[in-house]
Design an enzyme around this catalytic site. Structure first.
Site, PDB file in Angstrom:
ATOM      1  N   ASN A 123      30.063  30.494  70.194  1.00  0.00           N
ATOM      2  CA  ASN A 123      31.454  30.235  70.116  1.00  0.00           C
ATOM      3  C   ASN A 123      32.263  30.765  70.945  1.00  0.00           C
ATOM      4  O   ASN A 123      32.602  32.045  70.842  1.00  0.00           O
ATOM      5  CB  ASN A 123      31.779  29.908  68.964  1.00  0.00           C
ATOM      6  CG  ASN A 123      33.630  29.389  68.451  1.00  0.00           C
ATOM      7  OD1 ASN A 123      33.999  28.976  69.759  1.00  0.00           O
ATOM      8  ND2 ASN A 123      34.243  29.647  67.658  1.00  0.00           N
ATOM      9  N   TRP A 124      32.539  30.642  72.336  1.00  0.00           N
ATOM     10  CA  TRP A 124      33.318  31.383  73.114  1.00  0.00           C
ATOM     11  C   TRP A 124      34.880  31.547  72.928  1.00  0.00           C
ATOM     12  O   TRP A 124      35.594  32.363  73.345  1.00  0.00           O
ATOM     13  CB  TRP A 124      33.147  30.984  74.588  1.00  0.00           C
ATOM     14  CG  TRP A 124      31.787  31.030  75.180  1.00  0.00           C
ATOM     15  CD1 TRP A 124      30.759  31.739  74.515  1.00  0.00           C
ATOM     16  CD2 TRP A 124      31.303  30.736  76.232  1.00  0.00           C
ATOM     17  NE1 TRP A 124      29.714  31.823  75.281  1.00  0.00           N
ATOM     18  CE2 TRP A 124      30.091  31.293  76.372  1.00  0.00           C
ATOM     19  CE3 TRP A 124      32.018  30.233  77.483  1.00  0.00           C
ATOM     20  CZ2 TRP A 124      29.232  30.717  77.795  1.00  0.00           C
ATOM     21  CZ3 TRP A 124      31.164  29.779  78.852  1.00  0.00           C
ATOM     22  CH2 TRP A 124      29.794  30.322  78.901  1.00  0.00           C
ATOM     23  N   LYS A 125      35.257  30.693  72.061  1.00  0.00           N
ATOM     24  CA  LYS A 125      36.840  30.729  71.626  1.00  0.00           C
ATOM     25  C   LYS A 125      37.760  30.679  72.909  1.00  0.00           C
ATOM     26  O   LYS A 125      37.519  30.023  73.838  1.00  0.00           O
ATOM     27  CB  LYS A 125      37.249  31.850  70.719  1.00  0.00           C
ATOM     28  CG  LYS A 125      36.072  31.837  69.429  1.00  0.00           C
ATOM     29  CD  LYS A 125      36.327  32.848  68.433  1.00  0.00           C
ATOM     30  CE  LYS A 125      35.411  32.904  67.430  1.00  0.00           C
ATOM     31  NZ  LYS A 125      35.850  33.852  66.233  1.00  0.00           N
ATOM     32  N   HIS A 162      36.322  25.117  61.817  1.00  0.00           N
ATOM     33  CA  HIS A 162      36.118  26.652  61.967  1.00  0.00           C
ATOM     34  C   HIS A 162      37.349  26.984  61.411  1.00  0.00           C
ATOM     35  O   HIS A 162      38.572  26.581  61.131  1.00  0.00           O
ATOM     36  CB  HIS A 162      36.279  27.027  63.492  1.00  0.00           C
ATOM     37  CG  HIS A 162      35.742  28.179  63.908  1.00  0.00           C
ATOM     38  ND1 HIS A 162      36.736  29.535  63.595  1.00  0.00           N
ATOM     39  CD2 HIS A 162      34.793  29.022  64.122  1.00  0.00           C
ATOM     40  CE1 HIS A 162      36.171  30.588  63.783  1.00  0.00           C
ATOM     41  NE2 HIS A 162      34.942  30.161  64.057  1.00  0.00           N
ATOM     42  N   GLY A 171      35.187  38.865  63.154  1.00  0.00           N
ATOM     43  CA  GLY A 171      35.830  39.604  64.140  1.00  0.00           C
ATOM     44  C   GLY A 171      36.315  40.948  63.303  1.00  0.00           C
ATOM     45  O   GLY A 171      37.060  41.667  63.703  1.00  0.00           O
ATOM     46  N   GLU A 209      30.494  30.655  57.482  1.00  0.00           N
ATOM     47  CA  GLU A 209      31.298  31.688  57.940  1.00  0.00           C
ATOM     48  C   GLU A 209      31.883  32.588  56.931  1.00  0.00           C
ATOM     49  O   GLU A 209      32.984  32.139  56.578  1.00  0.00           O
ATOM     50  CB  GLU A 209      31.932  31.422  59.343  1.00  0.00           C
ATOM     51  CG  GLU A 209      33.015  30.026  58.799  1.00  0.00           C
ATOM     52  CD  GLU A 209      33.724  29.829  60.088  1.00  0.00           C
ATOM     53  OE1 GLU A 209      33.648  30.430  61.180  1.00  0.00           O
ATOM     54  OE2 GLU A 209      34.800  28.823  59.841  1.00  0.00           O
ATOM     55  N   SER A 213      29.938  37.373  62.201  1.00  0.00           N
ATOM     56  CA  SER A 213      29.555  39.018  63.089  1.00  0.00           C
ATOM     57  C   SER A 213      28.118  39.157  63.336  1.00  0.00           C
ATOM     58  O   SER A 213      27.590  40.212  63.105  1.00  0.00           O
ATOM     59  CB  SER A 213      30.318  40.010  62.630  1.00  0.00           C
ATOM     60  OG  SER A 213      31.764  39.950  62.558  1.00  0.00           O
ATOM     61  N   GLY A 232      30.098  34.605  67.420  1.00  0.00           N
ATOM     62  CA  GLY A 232      31.496  34.689  68.330  1.00  0.00           C
ATOM     63  C   GLY A 232      31.387  35.752  69.429  1.00  0.00           C
ATOM     64  O   GLY A 232      30.775  35.407  70.737  1.00  0.00           O
ATOM     65  N   GLY A 233      31.861  36.936  69.260  1.00  0.00           N
ATOM     66  CA  GLY A 233      32.117  37.714  70.256  1.00  0.00           C
ATOM     67  C   GLY A 233      30.873  38.429  71.016  1.00  0.00           C
ATOM     68  O   GLY A 233      30.747  38.524  72.252  1.00  0.00           O
TER      69      GLY A 233
END
Length: 252
Positions: free
Chosen positions: A9-11, A96, A174, A168, A214, A235-236
């Site tokens: 998920n590049w957000k 989400h 994050g 999640e 994460s 995510g990141g």
């Protein structure tokens, strides 16, 4: 059989050149290495069409980060499931935690988004998970069960064969915190039991449940080794080519 899936998920990250470069690099790596897991990336809406044309979906699937609860109409900024389907998209993230939190999405809205996705042949990656205060109060099982049932009880059971769930823990997104593999396994097994009790053994056994808190290159092996964890919603770390391919390789 449940599929192994790693979704990135590049957000709201990456400019145009960065998004296309990362997508094509990932496509080439997957083609060369043939990982066990199906790999999906969810870029910003404005890159969907270009990435669909730039990669080979035999190797890399493209997902939307969201989908509208409405069929069509005067909903400025929304993108409908029909529109996503019309460009050949197969997946969309629904519910989400950031949408629930920042945009105030309720279980009722999320249920409608799922209906739209299923109606237009979009496979939803449906997100559930508790906040820190809910876990600390011991309410995490009740919260997650409520989220699952409030959304899925309104769907046609035959549509659930195309469902992917992402658990999640909101307190681990994050923040650098991660649920222990044992904590993650416990609640993945619980979600599967809810599916079994409410929708039957076939749905429970065939639904891929991803961990979305994460995941990184250092912890992916241990997390993905748990019996009820079928991959990750990343995510990141999905923005970093070297880290993301390590995570993909860990999902066997």
């Amino acid at each position: 059989m449940r599929n192994k899936i790693v979704a990135g998920n590049w957000k709201m990250n990456l400019n145009y050149e960065e998004a296309i470069q990362l997508g094509t690099n990932l496509n080439a790596w997957i083609a060369d290495n043939q990982p066990t897991a199906e790999v999906i990336i969810a870029p910003s809406f404005i890159y969907l069409q270009t990435l669909l044309e730039a990669v080979d979906e035999q190797y890399l699937k493209i997902a939307s980060q969201d989908v509208s609860a409405h069929e069509k109409g005067a909903y400025t900024g929304d993108v409908s499931a029909e529109q996503l389907d019309s460009i050949g998209l197969d997946f969309a993230i629904v519910g989400h935690s950031e949408r629930r939190d920042y945009q105030g999405e309720s279980d009722t809205i999320i249920a409608e988004k799922l209906k739209q996705a299923f109606k237009h042949q979009i496979n939803p990656i449906f997100c559930v998970g508790e906040k820190l205060e809910e876990r600390e109060a011991g309410d995490h099982f009740a919260v997650v069960k409520s989220q699952v049932l409030n959304a899925l009880s309104y769907q046609n059971k035959e549509d659930l064969s195309r469902l992917v769930i992402a658990y999640e823990p909101v307190w681990a997104i994050g923040t650098g915190k991660t649920a222990t593999p044992e904590q993650a396994q416990e609640i993945h097994a619980f979600i599967r039991k809810v599916l079994n009790d409410e929708f039957g053994v076939e749905v429970a056994n065939n639904t891929s449940i991803l961990y979305g808190g994460s995941v990184n290159a250092a912890n992916a092996d241990e997390i993905f080794s748990q019996p009820d964890i079928d991959g990750g919603l990343v995510g990141g770390a999905s923005l970093k080519y070297d880290d993301f391919v390590q995570i993909i390789a860990a999902c066997k």
